[in-house]
Design an enzyme around this catalytic site. Structure first.
Site, short mmCIF file in Angstrom:
data_model
loop_
_atom_site.label_atom_id
_atom_site.label_comp_id
_atom_site.label_asym_id
_atom_site.label_seq_id
_atom_site.Cartn_x
_atom_site.Cartn_y
_atom_site.Cartn_z
N LEU D 75 0.81 -1.21 0.00
CA LEU D 75 0.00 0.00 0.00
C LEU D 75 0.85 1.27 0.00
O LEU D 75 0.36 2.37 0.25
CB LEU D 75 -0.96 -0.03 1.19
CG LEU D 75 -1.87 -1.27 1.19
CD1 LEU D 75 -2.70 -1.30 2.45
CD2 LEU D 75 -2.75 -1.32 -0.04
N CYS D 76 2.12 1.10 -0.31
CA CYS D 76 3.07 2.21 -0.33
C CYS D 76 2.95 2.98 -1.65
O CYS D 76 2.83 2.37 -2.71
CB CYS D 76 4.46 1.59 -0.21
SG CYS D 76 5.67 2.65 0.53
N HIS D 77 2.96 4.31 -1.57
CA HIS D 77 2.86 5.13 -2.79
C HIS D 77 4.21 5.17 -3.51
O HIS D 77 5.25 5.31 -2.87
CB HIS D 77 2.48 6.56 -2.42
CG HIS D 77 1.12 6.69 -1.84
ND1 HIS D 77 0.85 6.41 -0.52
CD2 HIS D 77 -0.06 7.05 -2.39
CE1 HIS D 77 -0.45 6.59 -0.29
NE2 HIS D 77 -1.02 6.98 -1.39
N ILE D 113 9.17 4.33 5.03
CA ILE D 113 9.24 2.93 4.60
C ILE D 113 10.43 2.71 3.67
O ILE D 113 11.09 1.67 3.73
CB ILE D 113 7.91 2.51 3.93
CG1 ILE D 113 6.73 2.77 4.87
CG2 ILE D 113 7.94 1.04 3.53
CD1 ILE D 113 6.80 2.07 6.20
N GLU D 114 10.71 3.70 2.85
CA GLU D 114 11.87 3.60 1.96
C GLU D 114 13.16 3.49 2.78
O GLU D 114 14.05 2.70 2.45
CB GLU D 114 11.94 4.83 1.04
CG GLU D 114 10.96 4.81 -0.11
CD GLU D 114 9.52 5.15 0.30
OE1 GLU D 114 9.28 5.48 1.49
OE2 GLU D 114 8.64 5.08 -0.58
N ASP D 128 23.88 -12.22 3.35
CA ASP D 128 24.06 -13.08 2.18
C ASP D 128 25.54 -13.28 1.86
O ASP D 128 25.98 -14.39 1.55
CB ASP D 128 23.35 -12.47 0.97
CG ASP D 128 23.53 -13.30 -0.29
OD1 ASP D 128 23.27 -14.52 -0.23
OD2 ASP D 128 23.92 -12.76 -1.34
#
EC number: 4.6.1.17
Lengths: 171, 171, 171, 171, 171, 171
Positions: D75-77, D113-114, D128
């Protein structure tokens, strides 16, 4: 009793385990149709597209979309497709273009969704390219036609009254 | 005379120049329907999905797909969407689920294709989640319902005989 | 002496050659936790989410992210995952939600990174959906729990003092 | 009373309308930590990485992941980021590496969020690259540190007892 | 003294801050060439491609690639392109096809890399479609031709001896 | 007579059927060169990059791009690559950097396009990182050097006069 395989016993979604399914040759064929104004079909077929770009671009978009299916459909398994072919059949008598996508892989799960994705994005690319002249185009009758391979075996659409495909003149 | 804006004078495809178009508020609403067996709709509505997963996942897939539109449709401009909403309307009387997507942006080009992409992938995700019990589901009547904003102004579908939407009971 | 396999003799990064590794069944399980305000957990568990959307959407995001791992992690091999499952365990007593991801494939390299990606994006989606009420949520203890298959054999986390998982009540 | 903005009145998820929010300068800073064996940190810091590849690659992965956030979080723009910077701080005294991501945009919604995505994928790339020597590494304390801009105004983490960051020696 | 703007004072890579740069109209034009066997060019120009597919598909691939630039080039800013056009110029006299890409945006940073990406992927798609008959094709002289807009102002390639473009016959 | 395999009998593009091809070990090596100002090469080699970031980042970008090939090249089959290695060779005597990419898979189709994609994006990332000091850099001589495996057998470039590679000093 049958149940929705994408939900586990708690009713939660998961990407179902296909690790124990046999690797078989799998083919799926899907179809769909876009209805438009007669003059829109004329523009596609004649005059403004002497290099075939409109239909050609739509086919390319459909092929590329088939490869993105697992990225679009949440619970779809990633698959290495071995073949994608898109055919477009203009139907001047009903002012429509039909699309048929054939997708193949050798794998543990089928390619029905990939074929349907290819049909949808092919039709939507036609819409996009013609929307400046015909915003009312409608995409319709998008469905699986047949699939072969896999544990559930072969399957063919029963050809309902919803649609009478008349694919005589591939273009 | 109108022409296909995605082709230049030589008939070659390009991503049309929208650099001089005004930045306006733009909204597009698209709809579509998936027809299924009555028992498939029952499975979605009752029993096996007490957590609403099937409809909820399909909505999420549609929202995410709207954001991928420019990646899917070759000549579509990338746009920073400011709103995406997906509604699903089960219709037991015709054994179908209708989908309506509303997409908005403030930009130089419209969001019709984004709304149609959202509808298509929402419906296809429903297909994917139910295909183990009903491979014959058909996606149909996918079309733009209305759009506002932009140089070409507002547009509404003329509501043809093709379809009588009966959206009384949103779910 | 052990060394970092992603660097060659010159110390340069490469995607290591797995072409000669055996194709085996591989499973990886990873876990992580998000700490939040008690009222945030209440909002997720009760009232505002009667359709289970918050947890359901987070699970879907985690599943989709697992499929994007090779796109996110530079030296990770692309793999055709055969199963992804995400479980979420609310812990009201510590005001947290635990996440466990199980990923499987049949291939030449393991799926540890895919399982960890799934956990991270599941937790971050929870954060995103609740950030308007609780910006201070913290994601923590994200780690591999166990993996099976492959040349390096099976591996289990030694369960350090860092964390006492109490997964009695899956939801 | 506050509520989860990603759910509408029916409790259904949508991508919230930010079309009427002001375009302001927005900054978000997030942090996180990866705990490892002392010899793993040694391998990263000395010997095998004379070209700095391990930390450098992790930073690149974090920057690229920040750009994919809207593709990962349902739901992130989508946002056109104007700046992404990743700092890594090795802490030999606790055998850990801390990560701090700073993200900026000028837009209608924030970049928290980014920044968190950048931290997560940076840490996971470290995992990793070192997993062949240390599978038990744990990613922890991933959280927003501060954000500025936007209607909800500035916000700073209250620096809880959960963590005592000691970022004296950036590397 | 000039320096590499993608590295900060510590020599670490970051996505440079463009937040304070002016929003201006920006255009970039890039070119490149693919050398092939004469009979390969014949096959493209005549006989086997009456629908223009080879050149048309390559153009579409270049346009789509321009939109993916920020996903491919680690430190490139995401940009909403407002125009992408690809021209292909067959040169039978030197058995080559030249490609020119023009990309525009209104933004805070330029589109040089987008134009170069478009040229590279257009040429590589030509290679892919013809590789079954001519594996020795070589892509060469891929370079920026000019760019306008932005703080650094306009720039034009000085037309070195490396290349004598002869673009008389666009096709 | 040979023909372009990506076109069917009607001259329409398709993703060719590789389902019946043998699964063999396949390797492809591609090369390319970027020409620059001597001081640009100096900046890369000395001073501003003590952590090797410029070359290291370019290598990472090339590796990641190889994994995206099927997403970029319309008719390319998706493949699970088992190895990607990128080498960069600075040539101060001609003020250039050469790039060589080696890609491997075990599959039904070759990895030539993956190797060429890796070379192109590696070189373009070098361009991107140095464009603030040298916009006139030119990417040239991008070509397949050799490939092994598959029905068409092994192939080696005939080393034409177009180029005299002098790869003595790998860096």
């Amino acid at each position: 009793m049958k149940k929705l395989s994408h939900l586990n016993e708690s009713g939660e979604a998961h990407m179902v385990d296909v690790g124990n399914k046999a690797i078989t040759q799998r083919v799926a064929i899907a179809e769909g149709r876009i209805l438009m104004q007669p003059q829109t079909l004329n523009m596609i077929n004649e005059g403004h597209h002497k290099k075939g770009d409109v239909l050609g671009i739509a086919r390319i978009a459909g092929i590329m979309a088939a490869k993105k299916t697992a990225d679009l459909i949440p619970l779809c398994h990633p698959l290495a497709l071995t073949r994608v072919a898109i055919e477009l059949f203009p139907h001047p008598e009903i002012s429509a273009i039909d699309c048929r996508a054939t997708v193949e892989t050798k794998g543990q799960t089928g390619v029905e969704i990939e074929a349907l994705t290819a049909v949808q994005i092919t039709l939507l690319t036609l819409y996009d390219m013609c929307k400046s002249v015909d915003r009312g185009m409608t995409m319709t009758d998008i469905r699986l036609v047949e699939k072969t391979g896999g544990k559930s075996g072969d399957w063919k659409s029963r050809g309902t009254a919803r649609r009478t495909p008349t694919h005589e003149k591939p273009k």
